[in-house]
Design a protein around this motif. Structure first.
Motif, PDB file in Angstrom:
ATOM      1  N   ALA A  56      15.713  27.628  62.684  1.00  0.00           N
ATOM      2  CA  ALA A  56      16.496  27.723  63.914  1.00  0.00           C
ATOM      3  C   ALA A  56      16.261  29.052  64.619  1.00  0.00           C
ATOM      4  O   ALA A  56      16.427  30.112  64.029  1.00  0.00           O
ATOM      5  CB  ALA A  56      17.975  27.561  63.582  1.00  0.00           C
ATOM      6  N   GLY A  57      15.847  28.993  65.868  1.00  0.00           N
ATOM      7  CA  GLY A  57      15.688  30.192  66.676  1.00  0.00           C
ATOM      8  C   GLY A  57      14.490  31.046  66.350  1.00  0.00           C
ATOM      9  O   GLY A  57      14.330  32.134  66.899  1.00  0.00           O
ATOM     10  N   GLU A  58      13.624  30.573  65.457  1.00  0.00           N
ATOM     11  CA  GLU A  58      12.479  31.377  65.035  1.00  0.00           C
ATOM     12  C   GLU A  58      11.213  31.023  65.814  1.00  0.00           C
ATOM     13  O   GLU A  58      10.950  29.853  66.080  1.00  0.00           O
ATOM     14  CB  GLU A  58      12.193  31.143  63.552  1.00  0.00           C
ATOM     15  N   ALA A  68      11.826  27.880  72.731  1.00  0.00           N
ATOM     16  CA  ALA A  68      12.662  26.714  72.993  1.00  0.00           C
ATOM     17  C   ALA A  68      13.782  26.626  71.967  1.00  0.00           C
ATOM     18  O   ALA A  68      13.624  27.034  70.821  1.00  0.00           O
ATOM     19  CB  ALA A  68      11.810  25.442  72.947  1.00  0.00           C
ATOM     20  N   ALA A  69      14.923  26.103  72.392  1.00  0.00           N
ATOM     21  CA  ALA A  69      16.059  25.958  71.484  1.00  0.00           C
ATOM     22  C   ALA A  69      15.743  24.937  70.401  1.00  0.00           C
ATOM     23  O   ALA A  69      15.147  23.891  70.664  1.00  0.00           O
ATOM     24  CB  ALA A  69      17.290  25.521  72.267  1.00  0.00           C
ATOM     25  N   ALA A  70      16.147  25.260  69.167  1.00  0.00           N
ATOM     26  CA  ALA A  70      15.901  24.347  68.052  1.00  0.00           C
ATOM     27  C   ALA A  70      16.855  23.164  68.133  1.00  0.00           C
ATOM     28  O   ALA A  70      18.035  23.324  68.426  1.00  0.00           O
ATOM     29  CB  ALA A  70      16.098  25.079  66.729  1.00  0.00           C
ATOM     30  N   PRO A  71      16.362  21.962  67.900  1.00  0.00           N
ATOM     31  CA  PRO A  71      17.251  20.801  67.909  1.00  0.00           C
ATOM     32  C   PRO A  71      18.200  20.832  66.717  1.00  0.00           C
ATOM     33  O   PRO A  71      17.898  21.430  65.684  1.00  0.00           O
ATOM     34  CB  PRO A  71      16.280  19.613  67.792  1.00  0.00           C
ATOM     35  N   ALA A  72      19.340  20.193  66.867  1.00  0.00           N
ATOM     36  CA  ALA A  72      20.323  20.132  65.780  1.00  0.00           C
ATOM     37  C   ALA A  72      19.917  19.017  64.823  1.00  0.00           C
ATOM     38  O   ALA A  72      20.351  17.873  64.960  1.00  0.00           O
ATOM     39  CB  ALA A  72      21.715  19.896  66.341  1.00  0.00           C
ATOM     40  N   ILE A  73      19.058  19.346  63.879  1.00  0.00           N
ATOM     41  CA  ILE A  73      18.526  18.349  62.942  1.00  0.00           C
ATOM     42  C   ILE A  73      19.299  18.442  61.630  1.00  0.00           C
ATOM     43  O   ILE A  73      19.408  19.518  61.040  1.00  0.00           O
ATOM     44  CB  ILE A  73      17.032  18.596  62.685  1.00  0.00           C
ATOM     45  N   ASP A  74      19.828  17.306  61.187  1.00  0.00           N
ATOM     46  CA  ASP A  74      20.518  17.259  59.904  1.00  0.00           C
ATOM     47  C   ASP A  74      19.542  16.863  58.806  1.00  0.00           C
ATOM     48  O   ASP A  74      18.547  16.175  59.052  1.00  0.00           O
ATOM     49  CB  ASP A  74      21.655  16.240  59.950  1.00  0.00           C
ATOM     50  N   VAL A  75      19.859  17.280  57.586  1.00  0.00           N
ATOM     51  CA  VAL A  75      19.087  16.821  56.437  1.00  0.00           C
ATOM     52  C   VAL A  75      19.255  15.302  56.334  1.00  0.00           C
ATOM     53  O   VAL A  75      20.374  14.790  56.477  1.00  0.00           O
ATOM     54  CB  VAL A  75      19.572  17.509  55.153  1.00  0.00           C
TER      55      VAL A  75
END
Length: 231
Positions: A30-32, A138-145
């Motif tokens: 995230a954010g990297e 770009a903003a990281a998508p909210a990905i769940d495991v």
């Protein structure tokens, strides 16, 4: 299709004198930005593996790049939200030979807002995280495991590396979530924090990854190449 919002991947090739032994596509957390994985990419390249790093929104591009590589094994690598993304790709049948995940985002804390000191105890990596270039375009998508059923569909070997003192995603929660994978090898970094690929134990983690890759390359991670003899 190339993601228009994410920059081109960073690629590290093995030295000219080193035979290529496989390919790794790293999906950042995230954010990297890809800058965060420069040290990791250079180190694995020295051991003969071509490494490409992608920002999290370009996870599908990472899979496509990997599928086009000539040398096997072809392995997806993900950290934090990137780990969730590569597990989802593997559950969906991505044509890869293995998956490596680190810092799987299973905790209740917002990993994207975590402080740098919660992520790593490595002074060099802390310096990298402080650079403007370390932040994603770009903003990281909210990905769940993926859920238990989806993880059960992952039919390729998975190496999971997780910090034993990870306050963002507790080790016990990661262990429980990853137990649904049919073939997983879970490695704890003792006293380690969330950025398992870039924490203070990064040398030992890289060595662990190379040993796993060599077993995968030889035909199966379950077959040892070296082993300790207990007297």
């Amino acid at each position: 299709m190339t993601n228009a919002t994410a920059p081109a991947p960073a690629i590290w090739d093995p030295p000219a004198a080193v035979r290529v032994r496989g390919a790794l596509a790293v999906v950042a957390g995230a954010g990297e930005s890809v800058r965060v994985y420069e040290r990791f990419g250079r180190r694995l390249a020295v051991d003969g593996y071509t490494v490409a790093a992608f920002e999290a929104p370009a996870a599908a591009d990472a899979s496509a790049w990997l599928a086009a590589q000539v040398h096997a094994p072809r392995v997806l690598v993900g950290s934090d939200r990137g780990a969730a993304a590569v597990l989802a790709l593997a559950a969906g049948g991505a044509p890869v030979d293995g998956v490596i995940v680190a810092g799987v985002p299973v905790g209740s804390a917002d990993d994207a807002q975590a402080g740098d000191a919660e992520r790593t105890a490595c002074p060099v990596h802390l310096g990298v995280l402080g650079e403007a270039a370390a932040h994603a375009v770009a903003a990281a998508p909210a990905i769940d495991v993926p859920d238990v059923a989806a993880l059960g569909r992952v039919r390729i070997p998975v190496l999971a590396i997780h910090g034993g003192a990870d306050a963002i995603a507790p080790f016990s929660a990661a262990r429980d979530a990853l137990a649904a994978l049919p073939e997983v090898e879970l490695v704890e970094t003792v006293g380690g924090l969330h950025d398992a690929l870039n924490d203070a134990s990064h040398r030992s983690v890289a060595a662990t990854i190379v040993l796993w890759l060599e077993r995968l390359r030889a035909g199966g991670v379950q077959t040892p190449i070296v082993r300790e003899i207990v007297r």
